[in-house]
Design an enzyme around this catalytic site. Structure first.
Site, PDB file in Angstrom:
ATOM      1  N   GLY A  31      60.795  58.225 -12.284  1.00  0.00           N
ATOM      2  CA  GLY A  31      60.281  59.024 -11.166  1.00  0.00           C
ATOM      3  C   GLY A  31      61.234  60.132 -10.759  1.00  0.00           C
ATOM      4  O   GLY A  31      62.109  60.520 -11.528  1.00  0.00           O
ATOM      5  N   LEU A  33      60.445  63.224 -10.432  1.00  0.00           N
ATOM      6  CA  LEU A  33      60.160  64.054 -11.611  1.00  0.00           C
ATOM      7  C   LEU A  33      60.560  65.515 -11.411  1.00  0.00           C
ATOM      8  O   LEU A  33      60.470  66.060 -10.317  1.00  0.00           O
ATOM      9  CB  LEU A  33      58.663  63.973 -11.939  1.00  0.00           C
ATOM     10  CG  LEU A  33      58.127  62.560 -12.193  1.00  0.00           C
ATOM     11  CD1 LEU A  33      56.636  62.622 -12.516  1.00  0.00           C
ATOM     12  CD2 LEU A  33      58.891  61.859 -13.320  1.00  0.00           C
ATOM     13  N   HIS A  34      60.990  66.121 -12.508  1.00  0.00           N
ATOM     14  CA  HIS A  34      61.327  67.542 -12.516  1.00  0.00           C
ATOM     15  C   HIS A  34      60.752  68.151 -13.790  1.00  0.00           C
ATOM     16  O   HIS A  34      60.106  67.450 -14.593  1.00  0.00           O
ATOM     17  CB  HIS A  34      62.847  67.746 -12.422  1.00  0.00           C
ATOM     18  CG  HIS A  34      63.627  66.928 -13.407  1.00  0.00           C
ATOM     19  ND1 HIS A  34      63.604  67.175 -14.755  1.00  0.00           N
ATOM     20  CD2 HIS A  34      64.403  65.829 -13.238  1.00  0.00           C
ATOM     21  CE1 HIS A  34      64.364  66.299 -15.375  1.00  0.00           C
ATOM     22  NE2 HIS A  34      64.859  65.456 -14.487  1.00  0.00           N
ATOM     23  N   GLY A  36      62.004  68.903 -16.530  1.00  0.00           N
ATOM     24  CA  GLY A  36      62.413  68.225 -17.770  1.00  0.00           C
ATOM     25  C   GLY A  36      61.419  67.111 -18.124  1.00  0.00           C
ATOM     26  O   GLY A  36      61.002  66.972 -19.275  1.00  0.00           O
ATOM     27  N   HIS A  37      61.018  66.320 -17.117  1.00  0.00           N
ATOM     28  CA  HIS A  37      60.017  65.271 -17.361  1.00  0.00           C
ATOM     29  C   HIS A  37      58.680  65.908 -17.765  1.00  0.00           C
ATOM     30  O   HIS A  37      57.981  65.408 -18.645  1.00  0.00           O
ATOM     31  CB  HIS A  37      59.768  64.448 -16.094  1.00  0.00           C
ATOM     32  CG  HIS A  37      60.931  63.623 -15.639  1.00  0.00           C
ATOM     33  ND1 HIS A  37      61.623  63.895 -14.493  1.00  0.00           N
ATOM     34  CD2 HIS A  37      61.510  62.527 -16.183  1.00  0.00           C
ATOM     35  CE1 HIS A  37      62.586  63.008 -14.330  1.00  0.00           C
ATOM     36  NE2 HIS A  37      62.549  62.164 -15.346  1.00  0.00           N
ATOM     37  N   GLN A  61      69.339  48.507 -15.364  1.00  0.00           N
ATOM     38  CA  GLN A  61      70.175  49.490 -16.069  1.00  0.00           C
ATOM     39  C   GLN A  61      71.205  50.153 -15.156  1.00  0.00           C
ATOM     40  O   GLN A  61      71.924  51.045 -15.579  1.00  0.00           O
ATOM     41  CB  GLN A  61      69.316  50.529 -16.782  1.00  0.00           C
ATOM     42  CG  GLN A  61      68.603  51.527 -15.900  1.00  0.00           C
ATOM     43  CD  GLN A  61      67.665  52.416 -16.715  1.00  0.00           C
ATOM     44  OE1 GLN A  61      66.611  51.974 -17.166  1.00  0.00           O
ATOM     45  NE2 GLN A  61      68.041  53.662 -16.934  1.00  0.00           N
ATOM     46  N   MET A 184      68.637  69.826 -15.893  1.00  0.00           N
ATOM     47  CA  MET A 184      67.805  69.200 -14.850  1.00  0.00           C
ATOM     48  C   MET A 184      67.989  67.692 -14.884  1.00  0.00           C
ATOM     49  O   MET A 184      68.050  67.079 -15.945  1.00  0.00           O
ATOM     50  CB  MET A 184      66.340  69.559 -15.066  1.00  0.00           C
ATOM     51  CG  MET A 184      66.080  70.992 -14.732  1.00  0.00           C
ATOM     52  SD  MET A 184      64.323  71.301 -14.551  1.00  0.00           S
ATOM     53  CE  MET A 184      64.365  73.071 -14.365  1.00  0.00           C
TER      54      MET A 184
END
Ligand code: PAF
Length: 282
Positions: A31, A33-34, A36-37, A61, A184
């Protein structure tokens, strides 16, 4: 766009896709999100008949509980972006769904996880390997899309797929940068205005080092000058600056133009740990 909270709801759709011979692309995310996603999403929309994005901030992680607690979240905005992009479905599981019990299994990626992110964040790649395996089992994608920004994660997932024979094709999408070069990252949202300026040092040091290596300067000296640059900048702490063989994901102690190599960096800007990498001749 369908929002799917549980794998059981997904199974019927997955079967329909198989029966209608449609390919499925998975874009796993945490999530916040930018662009890049969204590049991963566009690649999946281009290549696959159906695209599912998963949003799950995976607790296993994070080796640092504070980093987990402060990981940026913007679900409402994320869903709007994905709907606008034309995504078919979003998988939004809870922690209880993904981890009905604490996993006892441990994934050991050997030398791949003994350096860089693996050395600085013990247990991180075990958590990544477990969640990606679970997503592959639950979603059963034909193709899964990952960003080159997490270069070592890419090597780990390639090894996971190869060694555990997951029937999934991997597609790696280049890093998306801001106009000034900053890679990003969801974590950039946590930077203050002044930290945002300092964060540029990561990309600048990678670019300078790349130029110097191409001009024939010795790696030892190039590395030293990057380290010195960081020592001079107050509030910024270099974790590592490394040269890796991109195919084997091994540390190199000299630049060899015959080997596909990348520069990798991790640094704390204030409290925020950022990573970046730059292919030299890849
Ligand atoms: O790259 C990420 O955002 C995460 O590590 C991933 C692959 C979604 C697993 O949680």
């Amino acid at each position: 766009m369908q929002v799917i909270p549980r794998p059981a709801q997904w199974q019927a759709i997955r079967l329909q896709l198989i029966h209608s011979d449609q390919t499925l692309g998975l874009v796993p995310t945490m999530g916040a999100l930018h662009q890049g996603h969204l590049d991963l999403v566009s690649r999946s929309l281009e290549k696959c008949d159906y695209t599912l994005v998963s949003i799950f901030v995976n607790p296993t992680q994070f080796n640092n509980p504070e980093d987990f607690a402060k990981y940026p979240q913007s679900l409402e905005q994320d869903l709007k972006l994905l709907e606008k992009a034309g995504v078919d479905a979003v998988f939004l599981p809870t922690v209880e769904t993904m981890y009905p019990s604490k996993p006892r299994i441990k994934l050991d990626f050997g030398s791949l996880e003994q350096i860089l992110e693996g050395a600085s964040r013990p247990g991180h790649f075990n958590g990544v390997g477990i969640i990606v395996s679970k997503l592959f089992h639950m979603i059963q994608p034909d193709i899964a899309f990952f960003g080159q920004k997490d270069l070592q994660q890419v090597a780990i997932i390639q090894s996971l797929v190869r060694e555990l024979s997951f029937p999934v094709q991997l597609e790696i999408v280049p890093t998306r940068r801001e106009l000034d070069g900053l890679a990003m990252s969801s974590r950039n949202r946590r930077l203050s205005e002044s930290e945002r300026k300092q964060a540029l040092l990561l990309y600048e040091s990678l670019s300078d080092a790349k130029d110097l290596l191409i001009k024939g300067h010795a790696w030892e000296k190039v590395k030293k000058s990057a380290e010195t640059l960081f020592e001079k900048e107050e509030g910024v702490t270099l974790d590592y600056f490394a040269l890796v063989d991109q195919e084997k994901f091994e540390l190199l102690d000299a630049y060899d133009p015959a080997k596909k190599s990348s520069l990798c960096i991790a640094a704390f800007v204030g409290e925020i740990r950022l990573i970046d990498n730059l292919p030299i001749n890849a």
